[in-house]
Structure formats: structure tokens, C-alpha cells
Design a protein around this motif. Structure first.
Motif, PDB file in Angstrom:
ATOM      1  N   ASP A  34      -3.251   9.174   3.351  1.00 55.24           N
ATOM      2  CA  ASP A  34      -2.967   9.163   4.776  1.00 55.24           C
ATOM      3  C   ASP A  34      -3.479  10.460   5.398  1.00 55.24           C
ATOM      4  N   ASP A  35      -3.956  10.356   6.606  1.00 57.21           N
ATOM      5  CA  ASP A  35      -4.447  11.518   7.364  1.00 57.21           C
ATOM      6  C   ASP A  35      -5.535  12.285   6.625  1.00 57.21           C
ATOM      7  N   ALA A  36      -6.453  11.551   5.992  1.00 55.83           N
ATOM      8  CA  ALA A  36      -7.568  12.200   5.297  1.00 55.83           C
ATOM      9  C   ALA A  36      -8.328  13.087   6.281  1.00 55.83           C
ATOM     10  N   GLY A  37      -8.656  14.262   5.820  1.00 56.14           N
ATOM     11  CA  GLY A  37      -9.360  15.218   6.656  1.00 56.14           C
ATOM     12  C   GLY A  37      -8.434  16.187   7.352  1.00 56.14           C
ATOM     13  N   ALA A  38      -7.138  16.049   7.116  1.00 57.01           N
ATOM     14  CA  ALA A  38      -6.149  16.950   7.715  1.00 57.01           C
ATOM     15  C   ALA A  38      -5.130  17.304   6.639  1.00 57.01           C
ATOM     16  N   GLY A  39      -4.244  18.199   6.948  1.00 52.80           N
ATOM     17  CA  GLY A  39      -3.176  18.539   6.003  1.00 52.80           C
ATOM     18  C   GLY A  39      -3.732  19.090   4.702  1.00 52.80           C
ATOM     19  N   LYS A  54      -7.359   6.880   5.057  1.00 57.29           N
ATOM     20  CA  LYS A  54      -6.968   6.763   6.459  1.00 57.29           C
ATOM     21  C   LYS A  54      -7.335   8.056   7.164  1.00 57.29           C
ATOM     22  N   VAL A  55      -8.317   7.982   8.057  1.00 57.30           N
ATOM     23  CA  VAL A  55      -8.828   9.160   8.760  1.00 57.30           C
ATOM     24  C   VAL A  55      -7.838   9.563   9.852  1.00 57.30           C
ATOM     25  N   ASP A  56      -7.453  10.817   9.837  1.00 61.39           N
ATOM     26  CA  ASP A  56      -6.492  11.358  10.788  1.00 61.39           C
ATOM     27  C   ASP A  56      -6.954  11.176  12.225  1.00 61.39           C
ATOM     28  N   ARG A  57      -6.021  10.835  13.096  1.00 56.80           N
ATOM     29  CA  ARG A  57      -6.363  10.573  14.497  1.00 56.80           C
ATOM     30  C   ARG A  57      -6.957  11.787  15.194  1.00 56.80           C
ATOM     31  N   VAL A  67       0.862  -1.179   0.000  1.00 52.93           N
ATOM     32  CA  VAL A  67       0.000   0.000   0.000  1.00 52.93           C
ATOM     33  C   VAL A  67       0.893   1.221   0.000  1.00 52.93           C
ATOM     34  N   PHE A  68       0.710   2.088  -0.984  1.00 52.85           N
ATOM     35  CA  PHE A  68       1.418   3.362  -1.021  1.00 52.85           C
ATOM     36  C   PHE A  68       0.508   4.408  -0.391  1.00 52.85           C
ATOM     37  N   GLU A  69       0.933   4.936   0.751  1.00 51.14           N
ATOM     38  CA  GLU A  69       0.159   5.945   1.462  1.00 51.14           C
ATOM     39  C   GLU A  69       0.654   7.318   1.054  1.00 51.14           C
ATOM     40  N   MET A  70      -0.218   8.068   0.410  1.00 51.08           N
ATOM     41  CA  MET A  70       0.124   9.429   0.018  1.00 51.08           C
ATOM     42  C   MET A  70       0.044  10.319   1.248  1.00 51.08           C
ATOM     43  N   THR A  71       1.188  10.845   1.645  1.00 49.55           N
ATOM     44  CA  THR A  71       1.228  11.756   2.784  1.00 49.55           C
ATOM     45  C   THR A  71       0.837  13.150   2.303  1.00 49.55           C
ATOM     46  N   GLU A  72       0.554  14.007   3.241  1.00 48.99           N
ATOM     47  CA  GLU A  72       0.070  15.325   2.862  1.00 48.99           C
ATOM     48  C   GLU A  72       0.933  16.407   3.468  1.00 48.99           C
ATOM     49  N   GLN A  73       2.218  16.287   3.226  1.00 51.62           N
ATOM     50  CA  GLN A  73       3.170  17.265   3.736  1.00 51.62           C
ATOM     51  C   GLN A  73       3.112  18.558   2.930  1.00 51.62           C
ATOM     52  N   HIS A  74       2.793  18.433   1.635  1.00 42.89           N
ATOM     53  CA  HIS A  74       2.808  19.591   0.742  1.00 42.89           C
ATOM     54  C   HIS A  74       1.605  19.547  -0.190  1.00 42.89           C
ATOM     55  N   ALA A  75       1.181  20.709  -0.599  1.00 42.98           N
ATOM     56  CA  ALA A  75       0.195  20.787  -1.677  1.00 42.98           C
ATOM     57  C   ALA A  75       0.936  20.502  -2.976  1.00 42.98           C
TER      58      ALA A  75
END
Length: 172
Positions: free
Chosen positions: A72-77, A93-96, A40-48
Motif C-alpha cells: 500500500d502507498d508504494a512510493g511513500a512511507g 498501490k501507488v500513493d495518491r 488481498v493483504f495490503e502491507m501498510t508502511e507505518q514502520h520500517a
């Protein structure tokens, strides 16, 4: 190498910034593998990122070789709804931060429920991160969230070790 040693009912996740998917070094590394089954490749949301079509094309190439794509961290970032719609992940993946004390917060329940409904329309799964309380697990089950992870279910452990005693059907 790790994926080759995993049990059949498990998967390996790799966090990656969407911008890096387009870099020559990463592209070359990814192109050197024929299959990504069980990864699974989790796309992080460090940058637009601007070139969402190029990222989607790269992710589609990974999917064609068996990979699953997660946000990753859907709903955040930077995970805007537009990016979720364009990237068409198989896993959200819903952000904690949206999960913590969800049982006490109607707005959090509404937002996570909305993400669940969106995932259903995308034919994706939702995984809620960071569950630490039974009440959070119950609230997520009531919302129909099918996958969860967090200290309530098990602490970090060596690769491929069994987790603690089962706490019901909501384990990942």
C-alpha cells in the motif's frame, strides 16, 4: 465472514502492518483459516522493519492459501525498493500523493512509470490511488497503469453495491 459474502468478481482487502504479521496473536488468527482466496493483504508502511525474510516467509504462507499481497502507498512511507523486491507483491498501490496532478508533473509521471515497469518485472499489477480528475486518469492510462481508484470513478458506497456510471475501461 465478509469475504464469504462477496460476489465472485470482487475481493476484500485487509490493511496490515508487516510487523503484525509476525505477532503470535495475528499468526494464530491467520493460522485458523485454511483459505484466503479473494482476500488481498495490503502491507501498510507505518514502520520500517528489520526482519524482512521472516515477513516474506509469513506472506508466502498466506499466498500459498490463496491470498494476494499488496504494497500500500508504494512510493511513500517506508516502502523502499528493496522491500518491494524482497516481498514480491502481486499488487503495487501507488500513493495518491504521486497521482495528484500527475498530468502536470513530469517527475511524477517518470516515477509512476518506473513503478509500472518494476511491477511488470515482478509480474505484479499497479493500482493508482486517489484519482479525482479526468486529466489524472488520462495521464495514468498513457503510462499503461491498468488499475485505478478514486472519487473520479466512484464515491464510497455500501458493501457490494454497484458504482456509478462507467467512465471507460479503467475502473476497479
Amino acid at each position: 465472514e465478509v469475504a464469504a459474502k462477496k460476489p465472485d468478481n470482487c475481493f476484500v482487502t485487509i490493511n496490515i502492518d508487516p510487523l503484525h504479521v509476525l505477532t503470535p496473536k495475528v499468526t494464530s488468527l491467520l493460522d485458523s483459516h485454511a483459505s484466503f482466496r479473494g482476500i488481498v493483504f495490503e502491507m501498510t508502511e507505518q514502520h520500517a522493519f528489520e526482519d524482512i525474510k521472516a515477513v516474506r516467509k509469513a506472506l508466502d504462507g498466506l499466498r500459498a492459501r490463496g491470498a494476494l499481497i499488496a504494497i500500500d502507498d508504494a512510493g511513500a512511507g517506508y516502502s523502499g525498493l528493496k522491500q518491494i523486491l524482497e516481498l514480491q507483491p502481486q499488487l503495487l498501490k501507488v500513493d495518491r500523493d504521486l497521482v495528484t496532478n500527475i498530468h502536470e508533473n513530469e517527475a511524477k509521471r517518470a516515477l509512476v512509470g518506473m513503478l509500472g515497469a518494476l511491477a511488470g518485472r515482478l509480474d505484479a499489477w499497479v493500482l493508482a490511488e486517489g484519482i479525482e480528475l479526468a486529466e489524472e486518469a488520462t495521464a495514468l492510462a498513457q503510462l499503461g497503469i491498468p488499475l485505478v481508484q478514486g472519487y473520479f470513478f466512484g464515491r464510497p458506497a455500501p458493501p457490494w453495491s454497484r458504482t456509478g456510471a462507467s467512465r471507460g475501461p479503467m475502473r476497479t
